[in-house]
Design an enzyme around this catalytic site. Sequence first.
Site, short mmCIF file in Angstrom:
data_model
loop_
_atom_site.label_atom_id
_atom_site.label_comp_id
_atom_site.label_asym_id
_atom_site.label_seq_id
_atom_site.Cartn_x
_atom_site.Cartn_y
_atom_site.Cartn_z
N HIS A 368 0.81 -1.22 0.00
CA HIS A 368 0.00 0.00 0.00
C HIS A 368 0.84 1.27 0.00
O HIS A 368 0.54 2.23 -0.68
CB HIS A 368 -0.95 -0.03 1.21
N ARG A 475 -2.49 -2.34 -17.69
CA ARG A 475 -2.46 -3.57 -16.88
C ARG A 475 -3.60 -3.49 -15.86
O ARG A 475 -3.53 -2.69 -14.92
CB ARG A 475 -1.13 -3.69 -16.14
N GLU A 610 3.86 -13.41 -26.05
CA GLU A 610 4.93 -13.50 -25.03
C GLU A 610 5.33 -14.95 -24.80
O GLU A 610 6.28 -15.22 -24.09
CB GLU A 610 4.52 -12.79 -23.73
N ARG A 644 12.71 -14.01 -15.20
CA ARG A 644 12.86 -12.55 -15.30
C ARG A 644 13.02 -11.90 -13.94
O ARG A 644 13.49 -10.77 -13.84
CB ARG A 644 11.68 -11.94 -16.05
N CYS A 681 5.34 -3.97 -26.24
CA CYS A 681 5.00 -3.27 -25.00
C CYS A 681 5.83 -3.71 -23.80
O CYS A 681 5.56 -3.31 -22.68
CB CYS A 681 3.51 -3.41 -24.69
C1 PEP Z 1 5.64 -8.45 -20.87
O1 PEP Z 1 5.66 -9.60 -20.45
O2 PEP Z 1 6.50 -7.98 -21.62
C2 PEP Z 1 4.55 -7.53 -20.48
C3 PEP Z 1 4.41 -6.35 -21.04
O3 PEP Z 1 3.71 -7.93 -19.50
P1 PEP Z 1 4.08 -7.94 -17.95
O4 PEP Z 1 5.41 -7.25 -17.80
O5 PEP Z 1 2.96 -7.25 -17.28
O6 PEP Z 1 4.15 -9.41 -17.67
MG MG Z 2 3.86 -10.48 -19.54
#
Ligand code: PEP
Ligand code: MG
Length: 754
Positions: A368, A475, A610, A644, A681
């Site tokens: 928060h 998102r 993705e 990641r 994106c």
């Molecule tokens: C991505 O995976 O590149 C993406 C834009 O979505 P997120 O980062 O929200 O998983």
């Molecule tokens: Mg993603």
Amino acid sequence: MQAASATVSRRLLSRLRDVMAGGGSAQDRLNKVVKLIAMDMVAEVCSCYVMRAGEVLELFATEGLHKSAVHKTRLRVGEGIVGHIAGSARPLALSDAQAHPAFAYRPETGEDIYRSMVGVPIIRGGRVMGVLAVQNRTQRHYTEEEIETLETVAMVLAELVTSGELVVAEELKPVDGLGLLPLRLEGVRLTGGIGMGLAVPHEPRVSVQRLVAENPEEELARFRDAIASMHSRLDELFSAPELDGGEHKDVLEAYRMIAEDAGWIARISEAIRTGLTAEAAVQKVNEDMRVRMSHVSDPYLRERLHDLQDLTNRLLRHLAGGSGTAAGGELPEDFILVCRSMGPTELLDYDRRKLRGVVMEEGSPTMHLTIVARALDIPVIGRVKDALARIEAYDPVILDGEHGQVFIRPSDDIQEAFANAVRVREERQAAYAALRDVPAVTRDGVAVELLLNAGLLVDLQHLEETGADGIGLYRTEIPFMARPHLPDVEAQTLLYSRVLEHAGGRPVVFRSLDVGGDKVLPYWRSSEEDNPALGWRSIRITLDCPAVLRQQLRALLRASVDRELKIMFPMIADVSELDRARALLDMEIEHERRLGRALPSAVRVGTMLEVPGLAFQLREVLRRVDFVSVGSNDLTQFLFACDRGNPRIAERYDPLSPGMLRFLRQVRIKCDEAGVEISVCGEMAGKPLEALALLGLGFRRLSMVAPAVGPVKTMIRSVDLGPVRDYLERLIDKGETDLRTPLRMFALDHDIAL
Ligand code: PEP
Ligand code: MG
């Protein structure tokens, strides 16, 4: 029964008060306390163990065990029943202690003759500071009331233990052997930006001095007054104009719900009726909840715990007669708050004109405080180990939110370098702002669409500031994470309408709920998974819970009446998933039609790309969608099989590698051939060099975080794209492994602004 136990505990409490106020050394007082409890609980033994450096519990006082064992018997956390209690931070009552698997016999204590045992942790601020234990020779069953009495005594002892009289306060903190040398600590960027100022430790804890009250009615009245003044102060804080609108409002409303929770208020009132002062009662209820919830890993409940701590501190300050603010005393002109954790309203207490940043020992991107700090544009670094122990009050601190690092007592040159960086950043910011209304067109006339990634309403204000063409990725999951329940259709409709309203006529691509993996919703507890990134997440969840997806789609349709709705599905790995999602959307459109409701002027459906496997189904995919958006974050993760979120391997694979670029080139060509819009994106799109490569590969639509728009636009306006395309084509197929260096050299040679 209740009344009887209340009297017992009141009698014990008032005796305790006499002992604590009676002078003598802290050790003397502790000796008296254990004697008193043994007598009161009709137990042969009462012992107090205190936590020493190195997580060792030392016997500090005992009535009943061999006195010679005092300051000799030591148990590690987890060792023996006492260590077990400390380790679990929970009370434990055993009628046959020796049968417990954790039992560890210490001959020097002479405890082998005692059969039953009850112990409670001594807790202060969520940390175990010791253990208070009672033993009996016979097999005995300890009642709930007895355990509660012991917990109350433990609370009193916590004051004594942390007073620094028994164990020097320093020993209770982790030590930093580095003295006053400059120090660099690492953490996690929660909100970006750079802040410089003097450290101010956030010390919300109010020490409760008076524990026992003579007149419960008077205490109840004081408590009611404090609650009333706290509520009106909260109204004041929450009505600040810069907090208007946005998901942080949900966060603050959730907080207000706890503040007004009848159960919480009743529990405190009940504790007051047992003879505690209002302060001690507030403290006790807080500690009880913390202990009960200390093992909860659910992120939503953990958030509630932060809120509760914030609320407790606030209420204690109101009881002390102040305005309840955490920001006591004069504050330096520029200051950085240092804290273990912080509730969202505590941040609001500080003067925002002087507050330059927050360094926290705990924290997560969805907590928060982070959501509120982001709305107020305050940089925050979380998970900085031992920040409170290592940063002294008034230490000069530089907080580098971009790289998740904190410099403490930095040398002059570091200070100067950062002061320069701040200045340069401001100058650049001004230059980028000046670019707001100029188009993103290359020198050879190629127009590029620059879009924003957003997730909170506050992000939408950047549309105006940056002059971006629209929202390329909204998102939707963040508002779902900030609430206690799944938002219903009405709440979602309202939210999406506001997003569209803020966007004006600009297009917005809404992504359907993309949770799971590391983004956990409180109300959807899934079982532990070995590989959450590859697990039950994203579209897999929403297709398994179609009602949730349908509600979201319904809300999106209703919010987009008479305008175009762009909706995109995440993590599609197989065309059939797209078909199922599409079918749900069609059902919802039909549903609205049957109800005679107005519909969007057009509904355009897209997929994220993705999961690499989808690229091999493009023929089928492209017949079904209006647009494709490459999520390069997940794509890189899956293409290279590289988590990641794991910093150890984060830099290991480069998206600017021939494999990744060939992949992207192929996808772009297929989309163009099919006449389907394609964009990128992921983070990649917002980095000038990577964006240059994407343009070279033929991408013309990039979606990125707001601060990236200026730098990427500057790059675009400086580039002659023809030569870049030719160079990149040759480079990719040349057999080189490192493309980053030659591409950067090319950019330098050709005056491309990176
Ligand atoms: C991505 O995976 O590149 C993406 C834009 O979505 P997120 O980062 O929200 O998983
Ligand atoms: Mg993603």
